[in-house]
Motif scaffolding. Structure first.
Motif, short mmCIF file in Angstrom:
data_model
loop_
_atom_site.label_atom_id
_atom_site.label_comp_id
_atom_site.label_asym_id
_atom_site.label_seq_id
_atom_site.Cartn_x
_atom_site.Cartn_y
_atom_site.Cartn_z
N ARG A 100 32.91 24.06 52.66
CA ARG A 100 33.25 23.45 53.68
C ARG A 100 33.58 21.96 53.50
O ARG A 100 34.27 21.28 54.23
N ILE A 152 51.38 29.47 60.22
CA ILE A 152 50.41 29.19 58.88
C ILE A 152 51.03 28.98 57.65
O ILE A 152 50.71 28.11 56.89
N ILE A 261 41.39 33.84 53.91
CA ILE A 261 40.86 33.90 55.19
C ILE A 261 41.63 33.11 56.18
O ILE A 261 41.61 33.23 57.37
N SER A 270 45.01 33.74 66.61
CA SER A 270 46.02 32.87 67.41
C SER A 270 47.10 33.88 68.12
O SER A 270 47.48 33.70 69.29
N VAL A 327 37.79 36.87 68.66
CA VAL A 327 36.60 37.19 68.08
C VAL A 327 35.41 37.55 68.83
O VAL A 327 34.82 36.78 69.29
N MET A 330 29.98 37.96 66.85
CA MET A 330 29.69 37.68 65.54
C MET A 330 28.10 38.08 65.16
O MET A 330 27.35 38.08 66.10
N ARG A 332 24.74 37.54 62.88
CA ARG A 332 24.01 36.76 61.79
C ARG A 332 22.63 37.91 61.41
O ARG A 332 22.51 38.93 62.24
N PRO A 391 34.50 30.58 71.97
CA PRO A 391 35.41 31.26 71.57
C PRO A 391 35.68 31.05 69.88
O PRO A 391 36.18 31.80 69.32
N PHE A 392 35.36 30.07 69.60
CA PHE A 392 35.42 29.43 68.16
C PHE A 392 34.10 29.34 67.61
O PHE A 392 33.78 28.48 66.63
N SER A 393 33.13 29.76 68.06
CA SER A 393 31.75 29.97 67.69
C SER A 393 31.15 28.45 67.84
O SER A 393 31.80 27.62 68.31
N ARG A 397 28.97 26.08 61.52
CA ARG A 397 29.87 27.03 61.22
C ARG A 397 31.01 27.52 62.37
O ARG A 397 31.50 28.21 62.00
N VAL A 398 31.20 26.41 62.83
CA VAL A 398 32.54 26.39 64.11
C VAL A 398 33.65 26.73 63.33
O VAL A 398 33.77 26.13 62.10
C1 HEM Z 1 42.53 30.96 68.76
C2 HEM Z 1 42.27 31.09 67.63
C3 HEM Z 1 41.21 31.22 67.01
C4 HEM Z 1 39.95 31.66 67.31
C5 HEM Z 1 39.59 32.15 68.58
C6 HEM Z 1 39.06 31.40 66.13
C7 HEM Z 1 37.59 32.03 66.11
C8 HEM Z 1 36.85 31.78 65.17
C9 HEM Z 1 35.37 32.18 65.07
C10 HEM Z 1 34.62 32.63 66.49
C11 HEM Z 1 34.82 31.75 63.98
C12 HEM Z 1 33.40 32.00 63.66
C13 HEM Z 1 33.07 33.58 63.07
C14 HEM Z 1 31.79 33.95 62.80
O1 HEM Z 1 30.98 33.02 62.60
O2 HEM Z 1 31.44 35.05 62.51
C15 HEM Z 1 35.86 31.34 63.21
C16 HEM Z 1 35.70 30.97 61.85
C17 HEM Z 1 36.65 30.63 61.04
N1 HEM Z 1 37.97 30.23 61.43
FE1 HEM Z 1 39.01 30.43 63.23
N2 HEM Z 1 39.71 30.99 65.12
C18 HEM Z 1 40.88 30.68 65.51
C19 HEM Z 1 42.13 30.06 64.69
C20 HEM Z 1 41.82 29.84 63.33
C21 HEM Z 1 42.56 29.05 62.62
C22 HEM Z 1 44.20 28.70 63.11
C23 HEM Z 1 42.25 28.84 61.36
C24 HEM Z 1 42.66 28.18 59.99
C25 HEM Z 1 44.02 27.91 60.07
C26 HEM Z 1 40.68 29.51 61.37
C27 HEM Z 1 40.06 29.40 60.11
C28 HEM Z 1 38.84 29.77 60.29
C29 HEM Z 1 37.67 29.78 59.34
C30 HEM Z 1 37.91 29.45 57.95
C31 HEM Z 1 36.70 30.17 59.60
C32 HEM Z 1 35.30 30.28 58.87
C33 HEM Z 1 34.21 29.25 59.37
C34 HEM Z 1 32.76 29.20 58.60
O3 HEM Z 1 32.35 30.37 58.39
O4 HEM Z 1 32.54 28.12 58.04
N3 HEM Z 1 40.62 30.07 62.67
N4 HEM Z 1 36.80 31.49 63.97
#
Ligand code: HEM
Length: 451
Positions: A100, A152, A261, A270, A327, A330, A332, A391-393, A397-398
């Protein structure tokens, strides 16, 4: 007003055998109705326990306050490991923290502005593809997948999806997605840990092909960086950023894991969100008209700062992420025994955090299953946005791409509605199911017309 589609829940009590059968069909409809009202629910299996947690302060404990005590569950990673290797999505502890530190700077606000021209170019290309289909019924998820993958490729590697290598990666990913859900059934199934898991041969082969293609992209970029000819995009930024603590950069192999990833998490999610957003405006014409009017401010060459002015589009996109979080769940794992709501939670238990259920929780949200983008301006909407919306956590770890996704989604939604009018087909209501992300079982079919 009819409510947006929601899968029917299963009866509260079913046999384990029936549960497994339902689960194989779809994660969402395999769950009982009571999860939309419960603060916590326990699932006992012969080999482990899992707890679905909806109560906001407990979710905060797991994601924000003590995330290191609740690492990502190893059960989940199994299905994705052949493709993602040691990617930041799967790792834990010091390895994850280091990854990270290298990745996060590439997604900071300032970089997002630099990424914007590529995003704009991809959005225009997507609009042009859809405009060509005016007068037809179009399967929208296919269009949004194409668009999100293009974004992307352009932002990471400065290549459009028409590039031969990019097109091949896209094609292979589609094949892979059909074989692997993001939430491995193993998280819920009563299989003992020691039982060996076998990946389907086609899953392993697809993963190998994708990784070979991504390796070629990363090696090409490594050579360009060394020659001083690399474009200034996300890949160059990540490959040249040194960890502030160790001074190390990613090796090519580590970069391949991360790129895998970014493609998977970045384009599937997306694409899912944008497809549902387009469906929701097609079924709520008054909102569609309001967004079309707002989109006039885009003009022909909007600046990055103009995106912040698309307030209605943002409210609709946020509402879409509430109703159809790409998603949906999730998972843990507890590292030590815990006590949640006066119940002992043993070490090694699975903790399921469910945006799907929390976002529609009957005791938290007003009109939980309704589509109401104006809720974000109400007291209930504002407090739920803080406490019951993920929605993005959340926490360390967001999602790294959250800011990126909010610009991309809002922009694409507005741009499409600036020029096109969408109508849902009577009798063709999409059924949400959790594949890799929340998708419509038979796609989303909309009639497309020019405005
Ligand atoms: C609407 C679009 C998106 C949604 C709803 C979304 C949602 C999420 C969620 C819920 C997680 C956490 C999953 C978990 O903890 O089990 C996550 C992790 C992640 N997302 Fe997104 N995501 C989106 C778009 C993107 C984009 C555009 C990228 C990169 C270009 C991205 C890269 C990542 C990465 C690398 C992680 C892992 C982070 C970590 O564990 O530290 N995501 N996403």
């Amino acid at each position: 007003m009819t409510l947006p589609p929601k899968p029917a829940s299963r009866p509260d009590t079913v046999s384990l055998r029936r549960y497994l059968k339902l689960f194989r069909q779809d994660l969402l409809s395999a769950q009982p109705e009571r999860l939309y009202r419960a603060w916590m629910a326990e699932f006992r299996t012969p080999f482990f326990r899992s707890y679905l947690v909806n109560q906001p302060d407990l979710v905060t404990t797991v994601l924000k306050e003590r995330p290191l005590d609740f690492p990502k569950s190893g059960r989940i990673s199994e299905g994705l490991r052949p493709l993602l290797g040691e990617s930041v999505f799967l790792t834990n502890g010091a390895q994850w923290q280091r990854q990270r530190r290298i990745i996060d700077p590439a997604f900071e606000g300032g970089r997002l502005r630099e990424t914007y021209p590529a995003m704009w170019a991809a959005s225009q290309a997507a609009l042009a593809r859809l405009s060509e289909r005016a007068g037809e019924t179009v399967e929208i998820e296919e269009q949004t997948s194409h668009a999100a993958a293009d974004i992307i490729f352009r932002t990471l590697f400065s290549i459009p999806i028409e590039d031969a290598l990019a097109a091949q990666v896209f094609h292979e990913f589609r094949a892979y997605q059909r074989t692997q859900p993001i939430l491995n059934l193993a998280a819920f199934l009563p299989l003992p840990r020691w039982m060996p898991r076998f990946f389907r041969a086609d899953t392993r082969q697809a993963a190998r092909r994708i990784r070979a293609l991504i390796t070629a992209l990363c090696e090409r970029r490594r050579a360009e960086i060394e020659a001083g000819t690399a474009p200034d995009d996300l890949a160059t930024k990540i490959m040249t950023t040194a960890d502030l603590e160790t001074g190390e950069t990613f090796s090519t192999g580590e970069m391949v894991d991360q790129v895998a990833i970014f493609f998977l998490a970045g384009h599937e999610t997306s694409a899912s969100a944008l497809a549902w957003a387009l469906y929701l405006v097609a079924t709520h014409p008054e909102w569609q008209e309001r967004l079309a009017e707002e989109a006039q401010l885009l003009g022909d060459a909007p600046a990055f700062s103009d995106i912040a002015r698309l307030r209605l589009s943002r409210d609709v996109f946020r509402e879409t992420l509430r109703l159809y979080p790409p998603v949906p769940m999730m998972v843990r794992e507890t590292r030590c025994p815990e006590r949640f709501r006066d119940r002992d939670v043993p070490k090694g238990a699975q903790i399921v955090l469910s945006p799907w259920h929390q976002h529609r929780h009957a005791r938290l949200w007003d009109n939980p299953d309704g589509f109401d983008p104006s809720r974000w301006g109400t007291e209930n909407g504002r407090s739920c946005a803080r406490e019951a919306y993920m929605p993005f956590s959340a926490g360390p770890r967001v999602c790294t791409g959250a800011g990126f996704a909010m610009v991309e989604g809002v922009l694409m939604l507005s741009l499409v509605l600036r020029d096109l009018k969408l109508t849902a087909l009577p009798g063709k209501v999409p059924e949400p199911v959790a594949f890799l992300t929340v998708r419509a079982r038979d796609g989303i079919h909309l009639q497309v017309e020019r405005r």
